[in-house]
Design a protein around this motif. Structure first.
Motif, PDB file in Angstrom:
ATOM      1  N   ARG A 287      56.162   7.473   8.372  1.00  0.00           N
ATOM      2  CA  ARG A 287      57.479   7.463   7.742  1.00  0.00           C
ATOM      3  C   ARG A 287      57.970   6.042   7.461  1.00  0.00           C
ATOM      4  NH1 ARG A 287      60.787  12.025  11.256  1.00  0.00           N
ATOM      5  NH2 ARG A 287      60.032  13.866  10.147  1.00  0.00           N
ATOM      6  N   SER A 386      65.125   9.099  -3.332  1.00  0.00           N
ATOM      7  CA  SER A 386      65.592   9.743  -4.561  1.00  0.00           C
ATOM      8  C   SER A 386      66.850   9.087  -5.134  1.00  0.00           C
ATOM      9  CB  SER A 386      65.855  11.231  -4.304  1.00  0.00           C
ATOM     10  OG  SER A 386      66.834  11.390  -3.283  1.00  0.00           O
ATOM     11  N   CYS A 411      57.230   4.190  -0.936  1.00  0.00           N
ATOM     12  CA  CYS A 411      57.739   5.535  -0.670  1.00  0.00           C
ATOM     13  C   CYS A 411      56.894   6.582  -1.394  1.00  0.00           C
ATOM     14  CB  CYS A 411      59.211   5.652  -1.054  1.00  0.00           C
ATOM     15  SG  CYS A 411      59.588   5.289  -2.771  1.00  0.00           S
ATOM     16  N   ASP A 412      56.254   6.200  -2.524  1.00  0.00           N
ATOM     17  CA  ASP A 412      55.351   7.132  -3.209  1.00  0.00           C
ATOM     18  C   ASP A 412      54.091   7.389  -2.390  1.00  0.00           C
ATOM     19  OD1 ASP A 412      57.152   7.161  -5.271  1.00  0.00           O
ATOM     20  OD2 ASP A 412      56.015   5.812  -6.567  1.00  0.00           O
ATOM     21  N   TYR A 414      53.952   7.868   0.696  1.00  0.00           N
ATOM     22  CA  TYR A 414      54.178   8.781   1.819  1.00  0.00           C
ATOM     23  C   TYR A 414      53.696  10.192   1.511  1.00  0.00           C
ATOM     24  CZ  TYR A 414      56.312  11.368   5.600  1.00  0.00           C
ATOM     25  OH  TYR A 414      56.497  12.200   6.684  1.00  0.00           O
ATOM     26  N   SER A 415      54.055  10.734   0.334  1.00  0.00           N
ATOM     27  CA  SER A 415      53.620  12.093  -0.001  1.00  0.00           C
ATOM     28  C   SER A 415      52.098  12.158  -0.138  1.00  0.00           C
ATOM     29  CB  SER A 415      54.292  12.561  -1.293  1.00  0.00           C
ATOM     30  OG  SER A 415      53.943  11.722  -2.378  1.00  0.00           O
ATOM     31  N   VAL A 418      50.811  12.409   3.462  1.00  0.00           N
ATOM     32  CA  VAL A 418      51.046  13.742   4.022  1.00  0.00           C
ATOM     33  C   VAL A 418      49.997  14.730   3.522  1.00  0.00           C
ATOM     34  CG1 VAL A 418      52.625  15.715   4.027  1.00  0.00           C
ATOM     35  CG2 VAL A 418      53.511  13.401   4.408  1.00  0.00           C
ATOM     36  N   HIS A 419      49.705  14.691   2.210  1.00  0.00           N
ATOM     37  CA  HIS A 419      48.716  15.615   1.657  1.00  0.00           C
ATOM     38  C   HIS A 419      47.321  15.366   2.247  1.00  0.00           C
ATOM     39  CE1 HIS A 419      46.696  18.234  -1.213  1.00  0.00           C
ATOM     40  NE2 HIS A 419      45.809  17.269  -1.387  1.00  0.00           N
ATOM     41  N   ASN A 449      49.299  14.657  -8.889  1.00  0.00           N
ATOM     42  CA  ASN A 449      49.892  15.789  -8.186  1.00  0.00           C
ATOM     43  C   ASN A 449      48.881  16.331  -7.173  1.00  0.00           C
ATOM     44  OD1 ASN A 449      52.258  15.680  -9.740  1.00  0.00           O
ATOM     45  ND2 ASN A 449      51.282  16.881 -11.365  1.00  0.00           N
ATOM     46  N   HIS A 450      49.402  17.064  -6.208  1.00  0.00           N
ATOM     47  CA  HIS A 450      48.528  17.569  -5.148  1.00  0.00           C
ATOM     48  C   HIS A 450      47.769  18.812  -5.563  1.00  0.00           C
ATOM     49  CE1 HIS A 450      51.772  15.715  -2.312  1.00  0.00           C
ATOM     50  NE2 HIS A 450      51.053  14.812  -2.929  1.00  0.00           N
TER      51      HIS A 450
END
Length: 466
Positions: A287, A386, A411-412, A414-415, A418-419, A449-450
């Motif tokens: 995080r 955001s 921050c991009d 991070y997702s 997670v994936h 995209n995931h």
């Protein structure tokens, strides 16, 4: 058998001894002995006089104080008894940041902290010293008799939240017990003593004296008895040592065996929980990509890049220091810099260091092609991602195009992390992420995209190491 540990304090007959910066868990222990004294730290001296604790030492001390404050509170809540050795109160200026208003001038931003910040209780303390100590609570009289030759006081407690178990001649509180709401355990504040006074030297080596070992054994026995009495919420005195000569019924021995078996199971579960907690904290640490800056941001970026599939290394030759050298499995090579800003966008200034590092790296004999540049930015880091405006200034974007530097908003990342953690075998996605980074030269990286292929083109065959 009670499990006992010490933190930042030497007791000759206790095996579990943890340093101040150990980050150890107190989960496994019934009794803890803690000294709030500051360990060694690096000091930064000012040219016009004065000093403060250095930024690195400040960061380390603040992390450790926060850790022990949390661990001690949790230990008391679970039912442990934590004994705090009341050393002098010490207030220091902690460096939290630096500014450079003019060339060759550095200003340190500081904040005051006391060594007692590691204790989860607001204690009002006044430094003083003396050896005349009276014991008002019979519970602590055997302990006082054991330690009276080395016991002294270095602070007076000016707090109504601590019982008056040890007092000075004028009635001032020198030690006592503090309880916490809905907690099963106790925090016991003891006047100062130091077993290191009883060290002997032989042939340039230090050993515990026989007196130190005797006192230590007696001291631990008294702590165990105090712990038992506190758990019974009574004012009963701890029994003297000779009481142990009187045998208990056999039924008591059987119960003790059952309790020992339960303790072993608890220990196994505690170790399993500790391992799971370490895994959780590792995942939680990602995080920091959303809000961190400085060294913390650099370290978590490195971990994220390794998840994507990059080999991340550093280079240190003389004065040359490069933190992030990225090499993909395909041999694509990049050099990165990172910066976080509290309430502003990432500016052009970071490019100077990045360009210098690329040139210095290219100057190495084994490097035949200049590495590509990549700038990791965490602009407006105190805002929710955001809600953030453009994270790179217009000049930064223009310069990135000129130098063909990839720009990554942390921050991009991070997702992406997670994936990958949830889908560790998704090698296609990892490759798409690397392609996105390597093909976005001069632009902000748009990660795929995931849920499927993103159409990211194949990266250029430049910036490889031969």
């Amino acid at each position: 058998m009670k499990a006992i540990a010490t933190v930042n304090f030497n007791v000759p007959t206790v095996e579990d001894e943890f340093g101040y910066h150990s980050g150890a868990s107190l989960l496994d222990f019934d009794i803890v002995i803690f000294s709030p004294s500051f360990p060694w730290f690096e000091r930064q001296h000012f040219t016009n006089g004065g000093s403060c604790i250095s930024i690195d030492s400040s960061r380390s001390l603040l992390q450790s104080m926060s850790h022990w404050r949390r661990e001690i509170l949790e230990a008391v809540k679970r039912g442990s008894t934590v004994f705090v050795i009341l050393d002098q109160s010490q207030t220091e200026q902690f460096a939290t940041g630096i500014t450079s208003p003019r060339k060759n001038e550095i200003n340190y931003q500081t904040e005051p902290n006391t060594n007692y910040s590691a204790i989860p209780r607001n204690l009002s303390l006044r430094n003083t010293s003396g050896r005349k100590i009276n014991v008002k609570n019979v519970l602590f009289k055997p302990l006082f008799e054991t330690l009276k030759d080395i016991l002294q006081y270095k602070v007076i407690l000016e707090s109504d939240s601590v019982s008056q178990d040890f007092v000075a001649r004028d009635g001032s509180t020198l030690g006592g017990t503090a309880t916490f709401k809905d907690a099963k355990g106790h925090l016991v504040l003891l006047p100062y003593f130091d077993f290191n006074e009883l060290v002997e030297e032989q042939e340039n080596q230090e050993f515990w004296s026989a007196e130190a070992l005797r006192l230590s054994n007696a001291f631990i026995k008294q702590l165990v008895e105090i712990d038992k009495c506190l758990k019974r919420d009574g004012e009963r005195s701890p029994p003297p040592e000779w009481v142990a000569q009187f045998d208990l019924p056999e039924a008591a021995d059987q119960i003790q065996e059952k309790m020992a078996e339960i303790d072993r199971e608890i220990s196994k579960l505690a170790n399993a929980r500790k391992l799971e907690n370490e895994k959780y904290e590792n995942y939680e640490g990602y995080r920091a990509l959303l809000y961190a800056t400085g060294n913390e941001l650099e370290k978590i970026i490195e971990k994220a890049l390794q998840l994507i599939g990059y080999d991340v290394s550093g280079l240190r030759i003389g004065d040359l220091e490069i933190d992030h050298i990225l090499t993909s499995p395909e041999g694509y090579r990049m050099i990165g810099e990172a910066e976080g800003k509290d309430n502003s966008a990432i500016a052009i200034s970071k490019f100077r260091q990045l360009e210098s590092n690329i040139n210095e790296d290219f100057d190495q004999e084994e490097v035949e092609v200049p590495a590509a540049g990549i700038l990791f930015g965490n602009g407006y880091r105190l805002k929710k991602p955001s809600d953030r405006p453009q994270q790179f200034t217009d000049k930064c974007l223009t310069n990135a195009k000129r130098l063909q530097t990839s720009l990554v908003r942390t921050c991009d990342l991070y997702s992406v992390v997670v994936h990958i953690i949830d889908n560790p075998d998704d090698e296609i996605f990892k490759k798409q992420c690397r392609d996105a980074i390597e093909c976005s030269r001069g632009e902000v990286v748009r990660f795929p995209n995931h849920d499927g292929p993103s159409g990211v083109p194949t990266p250029p065959p430049s910036a490889t190491r031969r």
